[in-house]
Write a protein that holds these residues in place. Structure first.
Motif, PDB file in Angstrom:
ATOM      1  N   PRO A 115       2.752   3.333  -2.243  1.00  0.00           N
ATOM      2  CA  PRO A 115       2.519   3.917  -3.791  1.00  0.00           C
ATOM      3  C   PRO A 115       1.066   5.148  -3.267  1.00  0.00           C
ATOM      4  O   PRO A 115       1.106   5.753  -3.585  1.00  0.00           O
ATOM      5  CB  PRO A 115       2.366   3.614  -4.796  1.00  0.00           C
ATOM      6  CG  PRO A 115       3.170   2.008  -4.037  1.00  0.00           C
ATOM      7  CD  PRO A 115       3.176   1.502  -2.862  1.00  0.00           C
ATOM      8  N   TYR A 116       0.283   3.777  -2.977  1.00  0.00           N
ATOM      9  CA  TYR A 116      -1.297   5.137  -2.517  1.00  0.00           C
ATOM     10  C   TYR A 116      -0.817   5.964  -1.043  1.00  0.00           C
ATOM     11  O   TYR A 116      -1.416   6.847  -1.107  1.00  0.00           O
ATOM     12  CB  TYR A 116      -2.464   3.735  -2.094  1.00  0.00           C
ATOM     13  CG  TYR A 116      -2.631   2.349  -3.850  1.00  0.00           C
ATOM     14  CD1 TYR A 116      -3.361   3.371  -4.244  1.00  0.00           C
ATOM     15  CD2 TYR A 116      -1.976   1.417  -3.396  1.00  0.00           C
ATOM     16  CE1 TYR A 116      -3.240   2.567  -5.381  1.00  0.00           C
ATOM     17  CE2 TYR A 116      -2.640   1.100  -4.416  1.00  0.00           C
ATOM     18  CZ  TYR A 116      -3.286   2.040  -5.001  1.00  0.00           C
ATOM     19  OH  TYR A 116      -2.835   0.780  -6.514  1.00  0.00           O
ATOM     20  N   ILE A 117      -0.517   5.315  -0.370  1.00  0.00           N
ATOM     21  CA  ILE A 117      -0.548   6.162   1.630  1.00  0.00           C
ATOM     22  C   ILE A 117       0.907   7.296   0.558  1.00  0.00           C
ATOM     23  O   ILE A 117      -0.064   8.235   1.064  1.00  0.00           O
ATOM     24  CB  ILE A 117       0.255   5.131   1.986  1.00  0.00           C
ATOM     25  CG1 ILE A 117      -0.728   4.361   3.019  1.00  0.00           C
ATOM     26  CG2 ILE A 117       0.266   6.944   3.883  1.00  0.00           C
ATOM     27  CD1 ILE A 117      -0.590   3.219   3.664  1.00  0.00           C
ATOM     28  N   ILE A 125       1.437   8.705  -1.819  1.00  0.00           N
ATOM     29  CA  ILE A 125       0.437   9.821  -3.107  1.00  0.00           C
ATOM     30  C   ILE A 125      -0.580  10.678  -1.982  1.00  0.00           C
ATOM     31  O   ILE A 125      -0.897  11.482  -2.435  1.00  0.00           O
ATOM     32  CB  ILE A 125      -0.300   8.851  -4.610  1.00  0.00           C
ATOM     33  CG1 ILE A 125       0.763   8.504  -5.248  1.00  0.00           C
ATOM     34  CG2 ILE A 125      -1.431   9.902  -5.092  1.00  0.00           C
ATOM     35  CD1 ILE A 125       0.616   7.147  -6.244  1.00  0.00           C
ATOM     36  N   GLY A 126      -1.240   9.744  -1.680  1.00  0.00           N
ATOM     37  CA  GLY A 126      -2.555  10.055  -0.764  1.00  0.00           C
ATOM     38  C   GLY A 126      -1.735  11.776   0.095  1.00  0.00           C
ATOM     39  O   GLY A 126      -2.311  12.583   0.655  1.00  0.00           O
ATOM     40  N   ALA A 136       0.742  -1.782   0.036  1.00  0.00           N
ATOM     41  CA  ALA A 136       0.135  -0.049  -0.587  1.00  0.00           C
ATOM     42  C   ALA A 136       0.529   1.323  -0.476  1.00  0.00           C
ATOM     43  O   ALA A 136       0.354   2.435  -0.430  1.00  0.00           O
ATOM     44  CB  ALA A 136      -0.731  -0.258   1.268  1.00  0.00           C
TER      45      ALA A 136
END
Length: 113
Positions: free
Chosen positions: A72-74, A76-77, A70
């Protein structure tokens, strides 16, 4: 214009500037408070998601980002949040600078009269 009208116009402009400053100050403080709450919320979420078992990472923050792909998602967020806050602050500062320019122009016009 007569002397009374000019005096009234100056008072109206002065009050308008005071109300604009008060509004901008309140808006900036509200945005700052919201940013702090969001930052605190992200910190709380990191602590809940954190699982023991990664001894190499201090406080486990890096372990959360590496867990279950997870990362990359975190990241980017978080980047989107930081960019949003930065753009908001820049927009407010630019608006404040333009307001200061118009105030200076009005004051110089008043002094010329």
């Amino acid at each position: 214009m007569t002397g009374k009208t000019e005096t009234r116009m100056r008072e109206i402009r002065c009050k308008t500037r005071q109300y604009q400053r008060r509004y901008e100050t309140r808006l900036l403080s509200r945005l700052t408070l919201c940013s702090l709450f969001l930052l605190a919320g992200i910190g709380v979420l990191f602590r809940r998601v954190q699982t023991p078992g990664i001894p190499a990472v201090v406080n486990g923050y890096g372990g959360v980002l590496l867990q279950d792909g997870a990362g990359p998602y975190i990241i980017i967020g978080l980047l989107a949040f930081v960019i949003g806050v930065t753009l908001t602050i820049l927009c407010i500062r630019l608006k404040y600078k333009s307001t200061n320019r118009t105030d200076r122009t009005e004051r110089s016009e008043e002094e010329k009269e």
